[in-house]
Design an enzyme around this catalytic site. Structure first.
Site, short mmCIF file in Angstrom:
data_model
loop_
_atom_site.label_atom_id
_atom_site.label_comp_id
_atom_site.label_asym_id
_atom_site.label_seq_id
_atom_site.Cartn_x
_atom_site.Cartn_y
_atom_site.Cartn_z
N LYS A 108 -10.12 10.00 10.25
CA LYS A 108 -11.49 9.73 10.53
C LYS A 108 -11.53 9.48 12.18
O LYS A 108 -12.97 9.58 12.57
CB LYS A 108 -12.04 8.37 9.71
CG LYS A 108 -11.99 8.67 8.19
CD LYS A 108 -12.37 7.31 7.48
CE LYS A 108 -12.51 7.51 6.07
NZ LYS A 108 -13.02 6.03 5.48
N SER A 137 -4.49 1.11 -4.53
CA SER A 137 -4.81 1.45 -3.01
C SER A 137 -6.10 2.43 -3.40
O SER A 137 -6.07 3.53 -3.87
CB SER A 137 -3.89 2.41 -2.32
OG SER A 137 -4.35 2.81 -1.11
N GLY A 155 0.72 -1.36 0.00
CA GLY A 155 0.02 -0.08 0.10
C GLY A 155 0.65 1.27 -0.06
O GLY A 155 2.28 1.05 -0.02
N MET A 168 -7.22 4.46 -1.32
CA MET A 168 -7.17 5.85 -0.62
C MET A 168 -5.89 6.65 -1.08
O MET A 168 -5.66 7.44 -0.44
CB MET A 168 -6.83 5.64 1.02
CG MET A 168 -7.87 4.49 1.53
SD MET A 168 -9.76 5.26 1.26
CE MET A 168 -10.04 5.33 3.24
N ARG A 216 -1.64 -10.51 1.54
CA ARG A 216 -2.01 -11.47 0.63
C ARG A 216 -1.39 -11.77 -0.70
O ARG A 216 -1.40 -12.67 -1.13
CB ARG A 216 -3.47 -11.06 0.27
CG ARG A 216 -4.47 -11.34 1.56
CD ARG A 216 -5.86 -11.22 1.09
NE ARG A 216 -6.15 -9.93 0.92
CZ ARG A 216 -7.23 -9.40 0.41
NH1 ARG A 216 -8.27 -10.06 0.34
NH2 ARG A 216 -7.41 -7.92 0.10
N ARG A 217 -0.89 -10.59 -1.10
CA ARG A 217 -0.01 -10.52 -2.32
C ARG A 217 1.28 -11.14 -2.12
O ARG A 217 1.87 -11.05 -1.11
CB ARG A 217 0.00 -8.98 -2.82
CG ARG A 217 -1.05 -8.66 -3.66
CD ARG A 217 -0.85 -7.39 -4.35
NE ARG A 217 -1.21 -6.15 -3.91
CZ ARG A 217 -0.80 -4.91 -4.11
NH1 ARG A 217 -0.20 -4.66 -5.24
NH2 ARG A 217 -1.37 -3.84 -3.68
N TYR A 229 -11.24 2.57 13.86
CA TYR A 229 -9.67 3.05 14.42
C TYR A 229 -9.86 2.86 15.86
O TYR A 229 -8.92 2.48 16.63
CB TYR A 229 -9.50 4.40 13.98
CG TYR A 229 -8.90 4.71 12.61
CD1 TYR A 229 -8.16 3.76 12.10
CD2 TYR A 229 -9.32 5.89 12.05
CE1 TYR A 229 -7.70 4.07 10.73
CE2 TYR A 229 -8.98 5.88 10.72
CZ TYR A 229 -8.27 5.11 10.16
OH TYR A 229 -7.73 5.38 8.79
N ASP A 288 -3.42 -14.55 4.29
CA ASP A 288 -4.71 -14.02 4.52
C ASP A 288 -4.99 -13.62 6.01
O ASP A 288 -5.14 -14.60 6.64
CB ASP A 288 -5.63 -14.73 3.80
CG ASP A 288 -7.10 -13.94 3.85
OD1 ASP A 288 -7.49 -12.99 4.64
OD2 ASP A 288 -8.11 -14.52 3.37
#
Length: 356
Positions: free
Chosen positions: A123, A182, A17, A184, A40-41, A149, A57
């Site tokens: 957030k 990503s 990310g 975001m 996961r990648r 969060y 995962d």
């Protein structure tokens, strides 16, 4: 534990990310730390063998412990993992589960954790709900959730007191950096939108709302955040603390827009509000043609941007300001001019042939 020790082995959760990638690059240049990653990648082609990469995962509780069996030497964790869901309520369970499974898996593997750095976000102050108290400070009271969060922080507090490790929470806002896929990352949305406008022979118009055009905003450069992570990993001043991390300045789109257009050698024109989710829906074949014509790194249209996220950012019609005085007083002084950050990252994406 009253302080931190280094060197050690750092496990980065979410290394592909925007945030995790920047942290991995930053720590790769620091001989004090050995690196491991989990996602996961699979490991990226050409990734140095010095970085131990685990494909796992984190939502599959039954397999995490087995996947972490070779990570018993991990002492520090940077948790930058995130999974998107349609609603805020739906994000809580999976994102908390990933953090819990990470910590449980490492402990089951025999790791003696010393410190965990958790990446949170703006957030926490309710900015996704509308206008909020600014400048927002780490001491501000919580608002009524759902907000994952808070649940992650509560889990971190509970497990640290039980297992004996320490923690730091970093709260960036709208992170800009070098990464694909990503949802975001506002940077690719800006770059792809500009590229499509240029290809169509139209000037670059701000597509957000008139009030967003003039409101006060902020970004967090991924490199600044990575430097803050590096600092938090072994600074006694970071133990048990929550810190806002932004570029250290604020901007208005009306002042930044000419700089964005300048990267692509484009003229600008008066803002024209539009819904990018709808306006960009039929542009996949145009993007594919640009990739072929300019010999770009092959990226499918669904990888380059999450237009719904871009729409939300460009429609934010209130001030977004988080105070960074606390982290400065604690000893971290990293900062960057946001105009310089945006221009530099867009130019980098062009140089690496992710944008024409």
């Amino acid at each position: 534990m009253n302080g931190l020790t280094s060197p050690g082995r750092v496990l980065i959760i979410g290394p592909h990310g925007v945030v995790g990638g920047a942290v991995k690059q930053r720590l790769s240049g620091n001989a004090a730390w050995d690196l491991a990653t989990a996602s996961r990648r699979p490991a990226e082609p050409g990734q140095t063998s010095a970085v131990r990469a685990v494909s796992v995962d984190l939502l599959d509780t039954s397999t995490v412990a087995g996947s972490f069996v070779e990570l018993a030497d991990v002492t520090h964790v940077v948790f930058a993992g995130y999974t998107e869901r349609p609603t805020m309520a739906e994000t809580v369970e999976p994102n908390v589960a990933m953090l819990r499974n990470t910590l449980d898996g490492l402990i089951a593997a025999g790791a003696r954790l010393e410190h965990v750095v958790l990446i949170g976000g703006g957030k926490s102050y309710g900015e996704h709900l509308g206008a909020y108290k600014t400048p927002a400070k780490e001491t501000d009271p919580r608002f009524l959730g759902p907000i994952f969060y808070n649940d992650q922080e509560d889990l971190l507090h509970e497990m640290s007191s039980r297992q004996g490790f320490t923690w730091t929470v970093l709260r960036p806002d709208l992170v800009l950096g070098f990464a694909l896929g990503s949802p975001m990352n506002m940077l690719m949305a800006l770059g792809v939108y500009a590229s499509l406008c240029k290809d169509a022979g139209v000037p670059l118009r701000f597509p957000g709302t008139p009030t967003a055009w003039t409101a006060l905003h902020q970004f967090t450069d991924a490199d600044v955040l990575a430097a803050a992570v590096e600092w938090a990993l072994d600074s006694p001043n970071a133990v048990g603390e929550v810190f806002n991390v932004t570029n250290g300045d604020n901007f208005r789109w009306q002042h930044l827009w000419d700089d964005v257009a300048g990267v692509f050698d484009m003229p600008t024109a008066a803002p024209q509000p539009m819904c990018l989710t709808e306006q960009m829906a039929d542009k996949g074949h145009v993007w594919d043609a640009l990739v072929h014509r300019h010999r770009l790194v092959v990226t499918t249209y669904d990888q380059v941007s999450a237009w719904r996220f871009a729409d939300a950012v460009l429609a934010t019609d209130f001030d977004m300001v988080q105070s960074t005085i606390k982290i400065r007083q604690a000893g971290f002084h990293g900062c960057v001019d946001t105009h310089t950050s945006v221009v530099g990252h867009l130019q980098r994406l062009r140089e690496h042939r992710y944008l024409p």
